[in-house]
Enzyme design. Structure first.
Site, PDB file in Angstrom:
ATOM      1  N   ALA A  15       0.705  -1.354   0.173  1.00  0.00           N
ATOM      2  CA  ALA A  15      -0.659  -0.428  -0.132  1.00  0.00           C
ATOM      3  C   ALA A  15       0.982   1.241   0.492  1.00  0.00           C
ATOM      4  O   ALA A  15       0.346   2.391   0.087  1.00  0.00           O
ATOM      5  CB  ALA A  15      -0.827  -0.017   1.209  1.00  0.00           C
ATOM      6  N   PHE A 119      18.392  18.952  -7.199  1.00  0.00           N
ATOM      7  CA  PHE A 119      18.561  17.646  -7.030  1.00  0.00           C
ATOM      8  C   PHE A 119      20.000  17.052  -8.080  1.00  0.00           C
ATOM      9  O   PHE A 119      19.804  16.922  -8.775  1.00  0.00           O
ATOM     10  CB  PHE A 119      16.942  16.567  -6.800  1.00  0.00           C
ATOM     11  CG  PHE A 119      16.570  16.693  -5.865  1.00  0.00           C
ATOM     12  CD1 PHE A 119      16.319  17.215  -4.771  1.00  0.00           C
ATOM     13  CD2 PHE A 119      16.643  14.960  -4.620  1.00  0.00           C
ATOM     14  CE1 PHE A 119      15.495  16.988  -3.522  1.00  0.00           C
ATOM     15  CE2 PHE A 119      16.582  14.314  -3.744  1.00  0.00           C
ATOM     16  CZ  PHE A 119      15.950  15.599  -3.061  1.00  0.00           C
ATOM     17  N   ASP A 220       9.379  -8.258   0.680  1.00  0.00           N
ATOM     18  CA  ASP A 220       8.597  -9.639   1.250  1.00  0.00           C
ATOM     19  C   ASP A 220       8.001 -10.105  -0.238  1.00  0.00           C
ATOM     20  O   ASP A 220       8.087 -11.424  -0.708  1.00  0.00           O
ATOM     21  CB  ASP A 220       6.808  -9.777   1.783  1.00  0.00           C
ATOM     22  CG  ASP A 220       7.309  -8.798   2.961  1.00  0.00           C
ATOM     23  OD1 ASP A 220       8.325  -9.521   4.133  1.00  0.00           O
ATOM     24  OD2 ASP A 220       6.733  -8.280   3.525  1.00  0.00           O
ATOM     25  N   GLN A 239      21.858   0.868  -3.636  1.00  0.00           N
ATOM     26  CA  GLN A 239      22.245   2.190  -3.693  1.00  0.00           C
ATOM     27  C   GLN A 239      22.724   2.891  -2.352  1.00  0.00           C
ATOM     28  O   GLN A 239      22.128   2.824  -1.509  1.00  0.00           O
ATOM     29  CB  GLN A 239      21.405   3.380  -4.269  1.00  0.00           C
ATOM     30  CG  GLN A 239      21.333   4.497  -4.099  1.00  0.00           C
ATOM     31  CD  GLN A 239      21.006   5.520  -4.723  1.00  0.00           C
ATOM     32  OE1 GLN A 239      19.569   6.234  -3.983  1.00  0.00           O
ATOM     33  NE2 GLN A 239      20.749   6.422  -5.592  1.00  0.00           N
ATOM     34  N   HIS A 241      22.575   5.848   0.213  1.00  0.00           N
ATOM     35  CA  HIS A 241      22.172   7.225   0.221  1.00  0.00           C
ATOM     36  C   HIS A 241      23.607   7.865   0.844  1.00  0.00           C
ATOM     37  O   HIS A 241      24.217   7.652   2.409  1.00  0.00           O
ATOM     38  CB  HIS A 241      20.959   7.658   0.463  1.00  0.00           C
ATOM     39  CG  HIS A 241      21.128   9.707   0.690  1.00  0.00           C
ATOM     40  ND1 HIS A 241      21.130   9.722   0.979  1.00  0.00           N
ATOM     41  CD2 HIS A 241      20.259   9.685  -0.789  1.00  0.00           C
ATOM     42  CE1 HIS A 241      20.970  10.796   0.903  1.00  0.00           C
ATOM     43  NE2 HIS A 241      19.392  11.320  -0.178  1.00  0.00           N
ATOM     44  N   LEU A 251      17.287   9.157   7.435  1.00  0.00           N
ATOM     45  CA  LEU A 251      17.792   9.821   5.657  1.00  0.00           C
ATOM     46  C   LEU A 251      18.019  11.572   5.903  1.00  0.00           C
ATOM     47  O   LEU A 251      16.985  12.180   6.906  1.00  0.00           O
ATOM     48  CB  LEU A 251      16.910   9.849   4.968  1.00  0.00           C
ATOM     49  CG  LEU A 251      17.350  10.145   3.850  1.00  0.00           C
ATOM     50  CD1 LEU A 251      17.992  10.176   2.791  1.00  0.00           C
ATOM     51  CD2 LEU A 251      15.712  10.189   2.421  1.00  0.00           C
ATOM     52  N   GLU A 254      18.568  14.573   0.312  1.00  0.00           N
ATOM     53  CA  GLU A 254      19.665  16.021  -1.183  1.00  0.00           C
ATOM     54  C   GLU A 254      18.651  17.009  -0.918  1.00  0.00           C
ATOM     55  O   GLU A 254      19.408  17.945  -1.702  1.00  0.00           O
ATOM     56  CB  GLU A 254      18.949  14.792  -2.569  1.00  0.00           C
ATOM     57  CG  GLU A 254      20.481  14.899  -3.055  1.00  0.00           C
ATOM     58  CD  GLU A 254      20.620  13.149  -4.262  1.00  0.00           C
ATOM     59  OE1 GLU A 254      20.583  13.797  -5.202  1.00  0.00           O
ATOM     60  OE2 GLU A 254      20.630  12.770  -4.173  1.00  0.00           O
ATOM     61  N   ARG A 285      23.943  10.667  -6.391  1.00  0.00           N
ATOM     62  CA  ARG A 285      24.441   9.428  -5.261  1.00  0.00           C
ATOM     63  C   ARG A 285      26.006   8.992  -4.711  1.00  0.00           C
ATOM     64  O   ARG A 285      26.039   8.537  -4.106  1.00  0.00           O
ATOM     65  CB  ARG A 285      23.057   9.076  -4.480  1.00  0.00           C
ATOM     66  CG  ARG A 285      21.957  10.225  -4.762  1.00  0.00           C
ATOM     67  CD  ARG A 285      20.167   9.280  -3.985  1.00  0.00           C
ATOM     68  NE  ARG A 285      19.986  10.596  -3.513  1.00  0.00           N
ATOM     69  CZ  ARG A 285      18.543   9.930  -2.899  1.00  0.00           C
ATOM     70  NH1 ARG A 285      17.653   8.512  -3.328  1.00  0.00           N
ATOM     71  NH2 ARG A 285      17.601  10.790  -3.178  1.00  0.00           N
ATOM     72  N   HIS A 351      19.968   2.389   1.120  1.00  0.00           N
ATOM     73  CA  HIS A 351      18.505   3.748   1.037  1.00  0.00           C
ATOM     74  C   HIS A 351      17.877   2.836   0.015  1.00  0.00           C
ATOM     75  O   HIS A 351      16.817   2.945  -0.156  1.00  0.00           O
ATOM     76  CB  HIS A 351      19.202   4.730   0.544  1.00  0.00           C
ATOM     77  CG  HIS A 351      18.021   5.815  -0.144  1.00  0.00           C
ATOM     78  ND1 HIS A 351      17.499   5.183   1.033  1.00  0.00           N
ATOM     79  CD2 HIS A 351      17.650   6.513  -0.870  1.00  0.00           C
ATOM     80  CE1 HIS A 351      16.916   7.053   0.651  1.00  0.00           C
ATOM     81  NE2 HIS A 351      16.445   6.760  -0.558  1.00  0.00           N
ATOM     82  N   ARG A 393      20.530   5.626  -8.764  1.00  0.00           N
ATOM     83  CA  ARG A 393      18.990   6.339  -8.865  1.00  0.00           C
ATOM     84  C   ARG A 393      19.527   7.270  -8.149  1.00  0.00           C
ATOM     85  O   ARG A 393      19.536   7.915  -8.208  1.00  0.00           O
ATOM     86  CB  ARG A 393      17.816   5.487  -8.181  1.00  0.00           C
ATOM     87  CG  ARG A 393      16.834   6.191  -8.430  1.00  0.00           C
ATOM     88  CD  ARG A 393      15.816   6.010  -7.563  1.00  0.00           C
ATOM     89  NE  ARG A 393      15.652   5.963  -6.412  1.00  0.00           N
ATOM     90  CZ  ARG A 393      16.116   7.092  -4.800  1.00  0.00           C
ATOM     91  NH1 ARG A 393      15.830   8.518  -5.720  1.00  0.00           N
ATOM     92  NH2 ARG A 393      15.961   6.848  -3.931  1.00  0.00           N
ATOM     93  N   LEU A 399      10.326   8.994  -6.538  1.00  0.00           N
ATOM     94  CA  LEU A 399       8.658   9.252  -6.151  1.00  0.00           C
ATOM     95  C   LEU A 399       7.959   9.148  -7.790  1.00  0.00           C
ATOM     96  O   LEU A 399       7.315   8.659  -7.947  1.00  0.00           O
ATOM     97  CB  LEU A 399       8.290  10.071  -5.790  1.00  0.00           C
ATOM     98  CG  LEU A 399       8.261  10.106  -4.198  1.00  0.00           C
ATOM     99  CD1 LEU A 399       8.348  11.937  -3.530  1.00  0.00           C
ATOM    100  CD2 LEU A 399       7.775   9.322  -3.983  1.00  0.00           C
TER     101      LEU A 399
END
Length: 578
Positions: A15, A119, A220, A239, A241, A251, A254, A285, A351, A393, A399
């Site tokens: 979810a 970023f 999972d 990765q 971070h 975290l 960035e 990163r 990360h 990444r 996102l």
């Protein structure tokens, strides 16, 4: 007692942002859909995403989706499939506007447009200089997206089964037919029959000890796929971070560097000038994490310790309080550091998984290197490897990935469910779960899941971290295999049925061990350095041998590896220079 059976047109496991956007599209299409989550949905790990969603809106300066695509391909060290990357970057503005219309409270420019900030690795005009591309809601972007999508799903009639732990995939021949699960509230067994099933369970950062991931990030869905005979792709690429709170791993987004934060060593030097003279602290990163590690290894950590400093002291108080309030609060609460007056101690933290279950750009899981589709089975989000991130990444592409491909997956599932009938499920579908749980409960005198997990995490931290070697990865793989062999001796002493968290953690441990083994063996196998996979004994990228995806299968207790071609369209591989 027979398991309770539920019937839906589509079932989504997980979810977070990907699962909720897929569910929303199903609801919008009028398809009867259920979301199964071991957590209450707004506790999903998407809520930890701080910095933003990148999209070439051009609200602060000129920008183009093609520049975004270039940055993503280059940042991923040319391992990403460029057809998928192009789709993601082209659809990014539309996804952001969709979220805006749903009610996500993005920060605004003075003229009312969605605000954007720079970023790491995001540039204008094919690498000339940093660009403001990240759309953000202070430093709580993921939480705002998660809450908004959940509300929209409820509005669209999506049904939720919270605190239910999925333990197995069900098939009718080669076609996905549903899942079997354990209800955590009462310990009951559940079977969900469905025309289409999606895995959207997120990552597995808890294979490492120091990580930014939540305790629930135990991989999972990826483990379910592996045990069902499906491959996992590019698992060696994990990765780190560069800026996790020292000793904790929480975290420090960035976004702090996007707002002007500077990384400094013990001498006060802005050391990224040596490693990435053009993009500095906003380099990709993997490069920044290696730079931090090298500064620490050279004895230039703050006070000679194993961390460097993130300097925000020169920023206006209004920036700290309004644009990155969560970051500054974390430093105060967890480390007792006042960011307005002193540097935040940071070090690399595990990360994000670039690898995972391989799907098409419409979320259809592909069980081989030829792109064959497993009917009715889908994957989206961090559990999936589309592959848009390649070997590394870029920030805020996470996102974007879960939203673009979560939406596309939901639409594909809706079409499949509307065109196909419900498959059959063999009698006794829940028995393997019942037997596995029974074995855990019957063990006497074995180790606790927590003790075994600590050993696994220590081995992975030591052997498969920012830098790797043949020796370190082989040592980690051997230790994890030893722990896996002894997993059946793990004991569960709690005999209760209601919220038996000890049992849940034992089941999660089985998933983590399986994924740690694949990660370590894949890292040992790839004899080059590319993106987040840095081999000290093979420091160069080797396109001649290794410009391909790795596929790992679990067969009769052994891991088997195959290769899969990387899709190259617009941008031929070149050296990464920042």
């Amino acid at each position: 007692m027979a398991p309770k059976e539920h019937r839906y047109d589509a079932v989504i496991v997980g979810a977070g942002g990907a699962g909720l956007f897929a569910a929303l599209e199903l609801g919008r299409a009028g398809v009867k859909a259920a979301v199964i989550s071991k957590l209450y949905p707004v506790r999903s790990h998407t809520g930890a995403a701080q910095g933003g969603i990148c999209a070439a809106l051009g609200n602060r300066e000129p920008d183009e989706p093609l520049w975004h695509m270039f940055d993503t391909v280059k940042g991923g060290d040319y391992l990403a499939d460029q057809d998928a990357v192009e789709i993601m970057c082209d659809e990014a503005p539309g996804v952001v506007f969709d979220l805006e219309h749903m009610g996500v409270p993005f920060n605004r420019t003075d003229d009312g447009k969605i605000d954007q900030r720079p970023f790491g690795g995001h540039t204008r005009n094919f690498g000339v200089a940093p660009v403001r591309r990240a759309c953000y809601a202070a430093d709580r972007t993921g939480a705002m997206v998660l809450h908004t999508l959940y509300q929209q799903c409820l509005k669209a009639g999506v049904e939720f089964f919270d605190e239910v732990f999925v333990t197995g995939l069900l098939f009718d021949g080669e076609r996905a037919a549903g899942v079997v699960a354990l209800g955590q509230r009462g310990g009951d067994f559940l079977v969900f029959r469905a025309k289409a099933v999606a895995l959207a369970t997120g990552g597995w950062g808890r294979i490492f000890r120091v990580t930014s991931n939540a305790h629930a990030s135990t991989g999972d869905g990826a483990a379910l796929a592996l045990r069902a005979g499906l491959p996992l792709q590019d698992m060696e690429f994990y990765q780190f971070h560069p800026t996790g709170l020292h000793g904790i791993g929480i975290l420090v987004s960035e976004a702090a560097r996007g707002e002007g934060g500077i990384l400094r060593n013990d001498g006060g030097e802005r050391f990224m000038e040596k490693y990435a003279p053009r993009l500095l602290d906003l380099a990709p990163r993997d490069m920044v994490s290696r730079a931090v590690y090298q500064e620490i290894k050279a004895g230039r950590g703050l006070g000679g310790a194993d961390y460097v400093g993130l300097d925000l002291t020169h920023l206006d108080a209004e920036v700290l309080d309004k644009k990155i309030p969560e970051i500054t609060d974390f430093a105060r609460v967890y480390l007792g550091v006042e960011p307005k007056e002193e540097m935040i101690p940071v070090a690399p933290t595990a990360h994000y998984a670039m690898g995972g279950v391989p799907p098409t750009v419409n979320g259809e899981v592909t069980p081989d290197e030829r792109g064959t589709v497993a009917p009715g089975l889908y994957a989206a989000g961090e559990v999936a490897c589309v592959s848009v991130h390649g070997a590394n990444r870029l920030g805020t592409n996470s996102l974007l990935d879960i939203l673009v491909f979560g939406r596309r997956t939901g639409r594909a599932m809706a079409a499949f469910a509307q065109e196909n009938g419900r498959p059959e499920i063999a009698p006794g579908a829940a028995e393997p779960t019942r037997e596995a749980i029974g074995r855990l409960r019957r063990q006497g005198g074995g180790e606790s899941a927590a003790a075994v997990r600590d050993e696994m995490q220590a081995a992975m931290d030591e052997g498969v971290s920012v830098f790797r070697t043949a020796e370190s990865t082989a040592r980690a793989a051997a230790k994890v295999e030893e722990l896996l062999a002894g997993y059946e001796r793990v004991r569960v002493s709690d005999e209760s049925s209601t919220f038996n968290t000890e049992l849940t953690e034992a089941l999660e441990l089985g998933n983590l061990l399986a994924l740690a083994r694949v990660t370590a063996e894949a890292a040992a196998r790839r004899t080059e350095s590319r993106g987040a996979h840095s081999r000290e004994d093979y420091p160069e990228r080797d396109d001649g041998r290794w410009l391909n995806h790795s596929l790992c299968y679990y067969k009769e207790g052994r891991l088997e590896f195959k290769s899969k071609t990387v899709t190259v369209t617009r941008f031929e591989p070149k050296p990464r220079v920042y």
